[in-house]
Design a protein around this motif. Structure first.
Motif, PDB file in Angstrom:
ATOM      1  N   UNK A 132       0.847  -1.197   0.000  1.00  0.00           N
ATOM      2  CA  UNK A 132       0.000   0.000   0.000  1.00  0.00           C
ATOM      3  C   UNK A 132       0.881   1.244   0.000  1.00  0.00           C
ATOM      4  N   UNK A 133       0.528   2.200  -0.859  1.00  0.00           N
ATOM      5  CA  UNK A 133       1.209   3.484  -0.888  1.00  0.00           C
ATOM      6  C   UNK A 133       0.685   4.386   0.230  1.00  0.00           C
ATOM      7  N   UNK A 134       1.458   5.379   0.659  1.00  0.00           N
ATOM      8  CA  UNK A 134       0.894   6.409   1.537  1.00  0.00           C
ATOM      9  C   UNK A 134      -0.199   7.188   0.798  1.00  0.00           C
ATOM     10  N   UNK A 135      -1.128   7.752   1.552  1.00  0.00           N
ATOM     11  CA  UNK A 135      -2.211   8.531   0.947  1.00  0.00           C
ATOM     12  C   UNK A 135      -1.637   9.678   0.127  1.00  0.00           C
ATOM     13  N   UNK A 136      -2.240   9.913  -1.037  1.00  0.00           N
ATOM     14  CA  UNK A 136      -1.755  10.964  -1.927  1.00  0.00           C
ATOM     15  C   UNK A 136      -2.886  11.405  -2.834  1.00  0.00           C
ATOM     16  N   UNK A 137      -2.785  12.605  -3.445  1.00  0.00           N
ATOM     17  CA  UNK A 137      -3.777  13.032  -4.429  1.00  0.00           C
ATOM     18  C   UNK A 137      -3.848  12.056  -5.603  1.00  0.00           C
ATOM     19  N   UNK A 138      -4.966  12.096  -6.303  1.00  0.00           N
ATOM     20  CA  UNK A 138      -5.247  11.104  -7.351  1.00  0.00           C
ATOM     21  C   UNK A 138      -4.104  10.970  -8.357  1.00  0.00           C
ATOM     22  N   UNK A 139      -3.734  12.058  -8.999  1.00  0.00           N
ATOM     23  CA  UNK A 139      -2.783  11.947 -10.093  1.00  0.00           C
ATOM     24  C   UNK A 139      -1.398  11.526  -9.609  1.00  0.00           C
ATOM     25  N   UNK A 140      -1.057  11.878  -8.387  1.00  0.00           N
ATOM     26  CA  UNK A 140       0.230  11.443  -7.837  1.00  0.00           C
ATOM     27  C   UNK A 140       0.213   9.932  -7.615  1.00  0.00           C
ATOM     28  N   UNK A 141      -0.847   9.419  -7.007  1.00  0.00           N
ATOM     29  CA  UNK A 141      -0.864   7.983  -6.729  1.00  0.00           C
ATOM     30  C   UNK A 141      -1.042   7.182  -8.017  1.00  0.00           C
ATOM     31  N   UNK A 142      -1.835   7.679  -8.966  1.00  0.00           N
ATOM     32  CA  UNK A 142      -1.958   6.974 -10.243  1.00  0.00           C
ATOM     33  C   UNK A 142      -0.626   6.969 -10.981  1.00  0.00           C
ATOM     34  N   UNK A 143       0.018   8.133 -11.058  1.00  0.00           N
ATOM     35  CA  UNK A 143       1.263   8.231 -11.816  1.00  0.00           C
ATOM     36  C   UNK A 143       2.346   7.333 -11.264  1.00  0.00           C
ATOM     37  N   UNK A 144       2.554   7.381  -9.931  1.00  0.00           N
ATOM     38  CA  UNK A 144       3.611   6.579  -9.328  1.00  0.00           C
ATOM     39  C   UNK A 144       3.247   5.100  -9.300  1.00  0.00           C
ATOM     40  N   UNK A 145       2.005   4.774  -8.975  1.00  0.00           N
ATOM     41  CA  UNK A 145       1.593   3.372  -8.940  1.00  0.00           C
ATOM     42  C   UNK A 145       1.715   2.706 -10.301  1.00  0.00           C
ATOM     43  N   UNK A 146       1.255   3.374 -11.349  1.00  0.00           N
ATOM     44  CA  UNK A 146       1.339   2.796 -12.692  1.00  0.00           C
ATOM     45  C   UNK A 146       2.797   2.679 -13.136  1.00  0.00           C
ATOM     46  N   UNK A 147       3.622   3.679 -12.814  1.00  0.00           N
ATOM     47  CA  UNK A 147       5.034   3.601 -13.193  1.00  0.00           C
ATOM     48  C   UNK A 147       5.702   2.377 -12.570  1.00  0.00           C
ATOM     49  N   UNK A 148       5.440   2.127 -11.304  1.00  0.00           N
ATOM     50  CA  UNK A 148       6.045   0.959 -10.646  1.00  0.00           C
ATOM     51  C   UNK A 148       5.465  -0.348 -11.182  1.00  0.00           C
ATOM     52  N   UNK A 149       4.164  -0.343 -11.490  1.00  0.00           N
ATOM     53  CA  UNK A 149       3.561  -1.546 -12.071  1.00  0.00           C
ATOM     54  C   UNK A 149       4.114  -1.829 -13.461  1.00  0.00           C
TER      55      UNK A 149
END
Length: 569
Positions: A132-149
């Motif tokens: 689980x990532x730390x809480x973050x605004x939508x585009x930050x969590x989408x951008x970083x999560x997709x990059x790592x995936x």
């Protein structure tokens, strides 16, 4: 081509041997596996006869005796069976589901039409298991999560990843954001290497039991899964879904990452994943994301007002305005009281909602103010609003809505609009935290909310029943409980365009409601659905309806309510 997990290959090879001996007779192949002492493969092979079944029905079908000559031929001609796996009950239930999915997909599932986009440079892959990532605004969590995936999918070989969003607005926002970053051909439905789905669709696939869902589950398993809004599920459903995810991760080495928007206490099975550094984040964002907690004034109103009074206040204000309500009926009434407003609610099918958002974006590009009445948050791509009115709601709803406001955020009470009974505890908790000096964007307030909510007793009986169904390998019983919006709403398939009309024709012929068809489904309560059938506006077909009355091009199924409210004014 995407390959099945190595764990499954011996069983898929064994299944092919059985199929050859019985000349493709799916039921005979399943019986052969069962009577040779391979119960897991037998259960999975039954899926070729319609789907995974509950244990009592499966036992009955597998018990019919086979010719002795066939059993002798199998023992003589086939290589030894794969070694039995040491699995816990939940893991065994998940193993059979995954095996059935790959059996129905063929030994190899087709790759997406477009290649997987390359991961940004120096982005680390995700580890197998749940994190689980730390809480973050939508585009930050989408951008970083997709990059790592993407980094994980690249390491595993040609493939794909899936992002599941809990709300329609998040799904639309993620599609727009990721297409701007990776291209329209790479991001979209399951034909694309970066797939964006509704969370409720993914939950249904985790409990897949039928021939039309099981291959989709196999595809889901073959790439990293990102879950946006998992923390918003009811506690009992969150527990069941977490169990399905963790069993799948242990059995298949699956990679799953949760992307929360608010601070919460996560079960230990979710390992914390570090937040990106500012430099890492800048490499995965396409523009300026909407930051959590835009500078705005939050006003909590103490006295309730009527919907008509709210409409008059909204009309008097200047600039772009957003009103968030909890029910389709109240949103339709308010839209009728605000001529020229745009309605975003489940009275419109998702394809229609997307068209509404495109029209709003065009108006905002021209510098025009807009008035939006919604039961689901608009995508962040619409930008922020000068004024937002939000009916009292649980804290996470308010946190997400406040991020769309740069002026005044009104937390309102309405005397003629009820809040959902299921929210009563969460609303009381939210108001007590705010009254004690907490703020919507304060991480400590968010954590206090999550901690108090976790102490609330979930529906233990429902969760225990689902656990028992999994232990007993009663697949259809479990699947029937994890359909979208069980017990509260009915999907209504609407002939919105030619593609919708073709899908409806296919549904009539097959009586199968595949997940992608839901993009043309609006929703009614069970009472509204029964009334629509009685009035001849809709035709009942299984667990859903087919809409037969006119579908309003602006307000969808709410056209009649909007017109009535406008006449009142």
């Amino acid at each position: 081509m995407e390959r099945p997990p190595e764990l499954l290959r011996p069983f898929l090879h064994r299944a092919a041997g059985f199929a050859a001996l019985v000349e493709g007779d799916a039921l005979q192949a399943a019986r052969l596996a069962g009577q040779l002492g391979e119960p897991d493969l037998a259960r999975a092979l039954l899926a070729r006869s319609g789907g995974l079944l509950d244990t009592a029905e499966a036992t009955r079908l597998l018990a019919d005796p086979l010719p002795g000559a066939l059993l002798r031929a199998a023992r003589a001609e086939l290589p030894p069976a794969p070694p039995a796996l040491s699995l816990r009950p939940g893991e065994r239930e998940m193993f059979v589901r995954g095996l059935a999915g790959w059996l129905l997909s063929g030994d190899e599932a087709p790759l997406p039409a477009a290649p997987l986009p390359p991961a940004p440079a120096d982005v680390p892959p995700l580890p197998p298991g749940l994190s689980v990532l730390p809480a973050a605004p939508e585009e930050e969590r989408w951008g970083w999560g997709v990059a790592r995936a993407l980094a994980s999918a690249e390491r595993a070989g040609p493939g794909h990843l899936t992002l599941a969003c809990a709300s329609w607005s998040a799904q639309q926002g993620a599609l727009r954001f990721l297409r701007a970053r990776y291209g329209t051909e790479a991001v979209g439905d399951e034909a694309c290497p970066v797939t964006v789905l509704a969370l409720e669709d993914v939950i249904r696939l985790l409990a897949a039991a039928w021939t039309w869902d099981l291959p989709r589950f196999a595809r889901l398993l073959s790439g990293p899964l990102l879950l946006d809004g998992l923390h918003t599920l009811a506690p009992e459903l969150f527990g069941v879904v977490t169990g399905l995810l963790s069993d799948a991760a242990r059995v298949f080495g699956w990679t799953v990452l949760a992307l929360p928007g608010v601070e919460a206490d996560w079960p230990p099975v979710f390992q914390p994943s570090p937040a990106p550094s500012p430099a890492e984040l800048s490499g995965v964002l396409t523009g300026n994301p909407v930051a959590a907690g835009q500078p705005c004034c939050v006003r909590e109103e103490a006295s309730p007002r009527t919907l008509h009074a709210l409409a008059r206040e909204v009309s008097r204000q200047a600039g772009s305005r957003l009103v968030m309500l909890s029910s389709r009926a109240s949103a339709a009434r308010l839209a009728g009281l605000l001529p020229g407003s745009t309605l975003l609610s489940s009275s419109l099918c998702p394809v229609h909602l997307s068209a509404q958002v495109e029209a709003l974006l065009e108006r905002r590009r021209r510098g025009e103010p807009v008035v939006v009445v919604a039961t689901t948050l608009p995508p962040t791509s619409l930008g922020t609003f000068d004024t937002v009115w939000h009916l009292v709601a649980p804290l996470p709803h308010l946190v997400e809505a406040q991020a769309l406001c740069h002026g005044t955020f009104h937390l309102v009470l309405l005397s003629d609009v009820a809040t959902p009974l299921a929210w009563s505890g969460e609303i009381t908790l939210t108001r007590s935290l705010l009254d004690a000096g907490g703020t919507l964007t304060d991480p400590d307030t968010q954590r206090d909310y999550a901690r108090h909510l976790a102490e609330r007793k979930a529906d233990a009986d429902w969760a225990t029943a689902r656990s028992n169904e999994r232990r007993a390998m009663n697949y259809t019983a479990l699947a029937s409980e994890l359909v979208p919006r069980p017990g509260t709403s009915v999907p209504v398939f609407v002939p919105y365009d030619e593609a919708a009309r073709r899908l409806i024709a296919e549904v009539r012929a097959s009586r199968v409601f595949a997940g992608p068809a839901l993009r043309y489904a609006a929703w009614l309560t069970r009472g509204e659905a029964a009334r629509a059938v009685r009035r001849g506006q809709a035709e009942a077909l299984g667990w859903a309806l087919i809409w037969q009355a006119p579908y309003d091009p602006r307000y969808g199924l709410a056209g009649e309510l909007v017109a009535q409210a406008g006449a009142e004014e």
